[in-house]
Scaffold this active site. Structure first.
Site, PDB file in Angstrom:
ATOM      1  N   ILE A  10      30.697  25.707  27.211  1.00 47.69           N
ATOM      2  CA  ILE A  10      31.582  25.053  26.250  1.00 47.69           C
ATOM      3  C   ILE A  10      32.216  26.081  25.321  1.00 47.69           C
ATOM      4  CG2 ILE A  10      31.739  23.348  24.402  1.00 47.69           C
ATOM      5  CD1 ILE A  10      31.163  22.146  27.088  1.00 47.69           C
ATOM      6  N   VAL A  54      24.111  19.108  36.482  1.00 47.34           N
ATOM      7  CA  VAL A  54      23.492  18.977  37.801  1.00 47.34           C
ATOM      8  C   VAL A  54      24.435  19.444  38.905  1.00 47.34           C
ATOM      9  CG1 VAL A  54      22.019  17.062  37.121  1.00 47.34           C
ATOM     10  CG2 VAL A  54      24.290  16.584  38.048  1.00 47.34           C
ATOM     11  N   LYS A 100      23.219  12.873  23.870  1.00 49.77           N
ATOM     12  CA  LYS A 100      21.758  12.740  23.828  1.00 49.77           C
ATOM     13  C   LYS A 100      21.240  12.598  22.404  1.00 49.77           C
ATOM     14  CE  LYS A 100      21.202  15.187  28.174  1.00 49.77           C
ATOM     15  NZ  LYS A 100      22.635  15.118  28.501  1.00 49.77           N
ATOM     16  N   ILE A 147      29.497  21.195  17.798  1.00 45.07           N
ATOM     17  CA  ILE A 147      29.526  20.626  19.140  1.00 45.07           C
ATOM     18  C   ILE A 147      28.210  19.879  19.346  1.00 45.07           C
ATOM     19  CG2 ILE A 147      29.852  21.080  21.583  1.00 45.07           C
ATOM     20  CD1 ILE A 147      32.158  21.974  19.691  1.00 45.07           C
ATOM     21  N   SER A 148      28.290  18.544  19.419  1.00 44.51           N
ATOM     22  CA  SER A 148      27.089  17.734  19.563  1.00 44.51           C
ATOM     23  C   SER A 148      27.017  17.148  20.971  1.00 44.51           C
ATOM     24  CB  SER A 148      27.061  16.628  18.495  1.00 44.51           C
ATOM     25  OG  SER A 148      25.802  16.000  18.475  1.00 44.51           O
ATOM     26  N   ALA A 206      29.033  26.157  18.701  1.00 48.61           N
ATOM     27  CA  ALA A 206      28.617  25.703  20.031  1.00 48.61           C
ATOM     28  C   ALA A 206      27.281  26.283  20.447  1.00 48.61           C
ATOM     29  CB  ALA A 206      29.684  26.070  21.065  1.00 48.61           C
ATOM     30  N   HIS A 250      24.193  35.609  21.285  1.00 48.70           N
ATOM     31  CA  HIS A 250      23.004  36.472  21.289  1.00 48.70           C
ATOM     32  C   HIS A 250      22.770  37.111  22.652  1.00 48.70           C
ATOM     33  CE1 HIS A 250      21.303  32.867  23.132  1.00 48.70           C
ATOM     34  NE2 HIS A 250      20.336  33.632  23.590  1.00 48.70           N
ATOM     35  N   GLU A 264      23.918  39.524  25.476  1.00 49.18           N
ATOM     36  CA  GLU A 264      24.826  40.655  25.667  1.00 49.18           C
ATOM     37  C   GLU A 264      25.706  40.457  26.903  1.00 49.18           C
ATOM     38  OE1 GLU A 264      24.468  45.530  26.028  1.00 49.18           O
ATOM     39  OE2 GLU A 264      22.952  44.249  26.931  1.00 49.18           O
ATOM     40  N   SER A 284      29.020  22.994  33.868  1.00 53.66           N
ATOM     41  CA  SER A 284      28.443  23.760  32.765  1.00 53.66           C
ATOM     42  C   SER A 284      27.067  24.256  33.189  1.00 53.66           C
ATOM     43  CB  SER A 284      28.327  22.892  31.505  1.00 53.66           C
ATOM     44  OG  SER A 284      27.352  21.880  31.690  1.00 53.66           O
TER      45      SER A 284
END
Length: 659
Positions: free
Chosen positions: A308, A482, A429, A425-426, A383, A329, A331, A478
């Site tokens: 995303i 699945v 769920k 970005i939620s 995100a 985070h 690299e 993404s």
């Protein structure tokens, strides 16, 4: 050796020789042939007019010289030597027509209207007619020779039979391109237009889709190529769904907006993906909303290396920000997205946009404050989060720390350094969650809702940051979807694993999701939870079945033991729901965008939530998983865990205690 055999060998040798010539040499050969035709047409025109064989007279030399100069210049100018004979279609034919019309006019003006001593005026009319016949015949002969050679190769190599669905311009161009591909044999066309059915296109019959089954059996069809680039996504999905019932490989051309070259080639053909079936017609994005908080501004994206986050960066880059800050985070992920954006910026000629890759975690408050203080971003898209449900369920403390405290750290730094817009970005769920991941995202939403109600933050006199959230479901392809998992399992021969046959999920393409996130954020006034219209939910079992069929394989089950790929049910994973929702309440409010709704949902006021967040941080420092779980249930009223605690560390310690 019989004469026919000698002729066949000679044709094959000549065809191979022509095909093996370098492209510049082929063009020189074509140029030489056309030059010969100019001279021959002039000689023939004079001989016919004078009714005697003409020698090297001055009149013949003048007429030939003018034909060579004008003809070869115009043929080159109109691209006759750039077109490939095997692929020549309507565009190339138009170039030939234009060149010969202009040539005929010039030649007629010089020799018929003005006149040249010793050259009959009718030569100005006869010669262009003979020249177009000669040049056209040479092209037809070469094309026939090469096509005949390819047909022999196809027969020898047992080429795959192909039907082209769509008898329009794209289908015609595709058939022309395939004429030179020895591995394919175009059987004919299929088209839904009743007016075209029964007619022929380039010598191939246009069939009714109702005759597909018989055609596949009788003509040995192995592939159907979908050449309807102007069709909507819904129309394409309906056609593909219909074709999946037949034992053929279905492939397609991209949408017409992606076919920018003007000529269809085999490289444009791609396998049909699940996106072609699940995709829906998108609403054209509002350019003003896309650019409102991004164009010419400093924009920061946390989690920029994720699915995303990366697509958000691509969409933001198109709006032309002054600087795009990429925070991640990982690299490797950061390197990948940075390189992709640099190439994209170069292709879009965005020389004024600076893309900055910044390693760092949203949990590192010093790092976040340093970034904010250095560049003062106007807009932040958050995100960065742990999104994989079972993974967060088994690593509860880390999931809460990253998803809740990380959001708090970034929000606090954003308020301190006057960030204008902060968009979280939620996920769907977060609605009545049954897992830690969903509950953590709902608590992150509440955190921002509470902050949005404050006109001041910790006594600061800085202007309030506009906090908003955008909630949506699964994104196709993404990292947590699945779809890539199923694709990998199918490529490995199966089995394709389902957690439950009745599981349903919402799906959206990553491009549409990113565009809607940006547009929703632009409409925010503060505290809104925006909800994206995801369309209808999809049964994951149906998704798996369609993906197997799209691969040209068959399902192996009780009804079909001879199938290729088994679908196996493994049971629901910890925290997994059978279905997802997008709204907690039933009061969604419309926005100016038909695919975006908004809701003001219940949350704890900041003065109460702040105290509880302090308690949460203490429990996180102690890694008190049991206390964290209890707090989560208390802070997120709709959270109902579907399983007992399965945090690996918690379970491991209990096992050691029992031992």
């Amino acid at each position: 050796m019989r004469k026919s055999t000698i002729d066949t060998i000679s044709e094959a040798t000549l065809a191979r020789s022509l095909l093996q010539l370098p492209r510049p040499i082929k063009r020189l050969v074509a140029l030489a042939v056309d030059g010969f035709m100019c001279i021959f047409a002039t000689w023939a025109a004079l001989s016919l007019r004078l009714e005697t064989w003409v020698g090297l007279t001055p009149q013949f030399l003048v007429a030939s010289a003018l034909s060579l100069v004008v003809g070869l210049y115009l043929f080159t100018r109109f691209g006759l030597y750039r077109a490939i004979f095997r692929y020549s279609g309507w565009n190339a034919m138009m170039g030939v027509i234009k060149a010969f019309v202009l040539y005929g006019l010039i030649y007629m003006v010089v020799f018929t209207f003005v006149g040249v001593g010793g050259v009959p005026r009718t030569v100005g009319i006869i010669q262009p007619m003979l020249l177009i016949i000669g040049v056209g015949t040479s092209r037809v002969l070469v094309r026939h020779l090469l096509n005949a050679h390819n047909q022999k190769i196809r027969s020898k190599n047992k080429a795959r039979g192909v039907l082209i669905y769509g008898a329009g311009f794209a289908g015609q161009q595709l058939a022309a391109a395939m004429a030179a591909a020895p591995e394919f044999r175009v059987v004919g066309f299929i088209d839904d237009d009743k007016r075209m059915q029964g007619h022929h296109l380039d010598g191939r019959r246009i069939h009714d889709p109702a005759s597909l089954g018989e055609l596949i059996r009788s003509r040995g069809v192995d592939d159907i190529l979908l050449a309807v680039p102007s069709a909507t996504k819904l129309q394409r999905a309906a056609i593909i769904e219909k074709l999946l019932a037949y034992p053929v490989q279905v492939r397609t051309l991209p949408a017409i907006t992606d076919l920018a070259s003007g000529r269809v080639t085999l490289s444009d053909v791609r396998n049909v993906e699940i996106e072609d079936l699940l995709g829906r017609d998108t609403v054209a994005p509002d350019d003003k909303l896309l650019a409102m908080h991004n164009r010419g501004k400093v924009v920061m994206v946390s989690g920029a290396g994720g699915s995303i986050g990366g697509e958000l960066c691509r969409q933001i880059l198109r709006t032309g920000p002054s600087r795009l800050l990429l925070v991640d985070h990982s690299e490797y992920a950061l390197y990948e997205i940075h390189q992709a954006l640099l190439a994209m910026a170069q292709s879009l000629r965005l020389s004024q946009t600076v893309v900055v890759p910044l390693l760092g975690s949203v949990l590192d408050e010093t790092r976040m404050r340093d970034i904010m203080q250095t560049w003062h971003p106007a807009t932040v898209y958050h995100a960065a989060a742990y999104k994989h449900v079972p993974m967060v369920e088994h690593n509860l403390a880390q999931g809460l720390r990253n998803n809740i405290i990380g959001t708090f750290v970034l929000a606090r730094a954003s308020r301190e350094f006057n960030v204008s817009q902060f968009v979280l970005i939620s996920t769907d769920k977060a609605v009545r969650p049954t897992n830690v991941m969903g509950a953590s995202k709902r608590l992150a939403e509440q955190l921002l809702q509470a902050l949005a109600t404050q006109s001041m933050f910790s006594g600061s006199a800085n202007p309030a940051t506009c906090f908003s959230m955008v909630r949506f479901g699964n994104v196709l392809d993404s990292s947590g979807s699945v779809v890539p998992l199923f694709r990998k399992q199918i490529q490995g021969g199966g089995p394709v694993t389902l957690t439950h046959p009745d599981v349903t999920r919402y799906f959206m393409t990553v491009e549409e999701a990113a565009q809607l996130v940006i547009q929703a954020g632009a409409m925010a006034q503060g505290g809104e939870v925006f909800v994206l219209d995801m369309g209808d939910p999809v049964r994951i079992a149906d998704l798996a079945r369609r993906m197997v069929e799209l691969s040209g394989l068959k399902i192996r089950d009780q009804d079909s033991t001879e199938g290729d790929v088994e679908i196996r049910v493994t049971g629901l994973r910890p925290g997994e729901k059978l279905y997802e929702e997008l709204l907690i309440g039933n009061n969604p409010q419309p926005t100016i965008h038909p695919r975006i709704m908004k809701a003001h949902e219940e949350f704890l006021p900041w003065d109460q939530l702040e105290v509880r967040l302090d308690e949460l941080e203490v429990a996180l420092e102690r890694n008190d998983v049991l206390r964290l779980s209890e707090m989560l249930i208390d802070l997120v009223p709709d959270y109902q865990p579907s399983v007992e605690l399965v945090d690996w560390v918690y379970v491991g310690r209990r096992e050691q205690q029992r031992a």
